[in-house]
Design a protein around this motif. Structure first.
Motif, mmCIF file in Angstrom:
data_model
loop_
_atom_site.group_PDB
_atom_site.id
_atom_site.type_symbol
_atom_site.label_atom_id
_atom_site.label_comp_id
_atom_site.label_asym_id
_atom_site.label_seq_id
_atom_site.Cartn_x
_atom_site.Cartn_y
_atom_site.Cartn_z
ATOM 1 N N CYS A 49 73.477 -11.491 -53.477
ATOM 2 C CA CYS A 49 73.672 -11.572 -54.919
ATOM 3 C C CYS A 49 74.785 -12.586 -55.168
ATOM 4 N N CYS A 55 69.865 -12.257 -64.310
ATOM 5 C CA CYS A 55 68.898 -11.155 -64.407
ATOM 6 C C CYS A 55 69.087 -10.351 -65.690
ATOM 7 N N ASN A 58 67.191 -11.947 -68.314
ATOM 8 C CA ASN A 58 65.866 -12.321 -67.838
ATOM 9 C C ASN A 58 65.029 -11.070 -67.558
ATOM 10 N N GLY A 60 65.700 -8.311 -66.294
ATOM 11 C CA GLY A 60 65.947 -7.685 -65.001
ATOM 12 C C GLY A 60 65.344 -8.429 -63.822
ATOM 13 N N ASN A 61 64.882 -9.628 -64.061
ATOM 14 C CA ASN A 61 64.296 -10.414 -62.979
ATOM 15 C C ASN A 61 65.326 -11.379 -62.416
ATOM 16 N N CYS A 62 65.549 -11.271 -61.122
ATOM 17 C CA CYS A 62 66.480 -12.163 -60.433
ATOM 18 C C CYS A 62 65.850 -13.549 -60.329
ATOM 19 N N ALA A 69 62.335 -8.902 -54.890
ATOM 20 C CA ALA A 69 61.575 -8.392 -56.044
ATOM 21 C C ALA A 69 60.508 -7.398 -55.591
ATOM 22 N N SER A 105 69.955 -6.159 -60.320
ATOM 23 C CA SER A 105 69.112 -6.613 -61.431
ATOM 24 C C SER A 105 68.294 -5.490 -62.069
ATOM 25 N N ARG A 106 67.986 -4.437 -61.274
ATOM 26 C CA ARG A 106 67.131 -3.369 -61.807
ATOM 27 C C ARG A 106 67.534 -1.979 -61.338
#
Length: 179
Positions: A49, A55, A58, A60-62, A69, A105-106
């Motif tokens: 990271c 994220c 976005n 939660g999208n890296c 992912a 991110s999530r």
């Protein structure tokens, strides 16, 4: 509907002691009719990271293009997550820590999971692994509704195969069966 079990093996050695215990856990889970999958982190490309926070804007999208992912989606879909690591300098190894950091991110979507920890070390004392357990608990305390269901200590295991024939093998199988 059977539980989905996701085993995250952070061993850098295929067939290493913590990885062997992961296989036993999975065997127990499958024997009990659960869906079980193991991800061997060494075989995956997981970047660090970089704290860019992209994220968060976005969905939660890296922005990094690697295997994280896919792994994160499986973590979110699982009912049971097993975090397995050898102990290096009384902490988790870099492979697992990198994965944990990349859940940023999530991580708020990794909810209501049953969590199991598998840790192995050359040291023969369980109390020598408390720092590792506290690091894993630090992560799971950030997950909504996470329930710690079990810890498996594979102690006195330095060389590949040292864990075989130890009580931890039967304990891993039983833990997986009861997960």
């Amino acid at each position: 509907m059977s539980k989905k079990v996701l085993v995250l093996s952070a061993s850098p050695r295929k067939g290493g002691n913590s990885d062997t215990l992961c296989d036993q856990f999975m065997l127990g889970a499958q024997t009990a009719g659960k869906q079980a999958e193991k991800i061997f982190l060494r075989d995956k490309k997981i970047n660090y990271c970089v704290a860019c926070d992209a994220c968060k804007g976005n969905s939660g999208n890296c922005i990094q293009q690697d295997d994280m992912a896919e792994i994160l989606a499986k973590m979110i879909a699982a009912d049971v997550i097993v975090l397995a690591t050898p102990v290096y300098f009384y902490s988790m190894d870099a492979q697992l820590k990198t994965l944990i950091d990349r859940t940023y991110s999530r991580y708020t979507k990794i909810n209501n999971k049953e969590m199991y920890f598998i840790i192995t070390a050359a040291d023969g004392r369980e109390q020598a692994m408390e720092r590792t357990i506290e690091g894993l608990r630090g992560f799971t305390s950030c997950l909504g509704g996470a329930k710690e269901k079990g810890i498996l200590y594979g102690i006195g295991a330095w060389n590949i195969g040292d864990i075989k024939g130890q009580p931890a093998m039967e304990e891993a199988y039983a833990m997986g069966k009861n997960a």
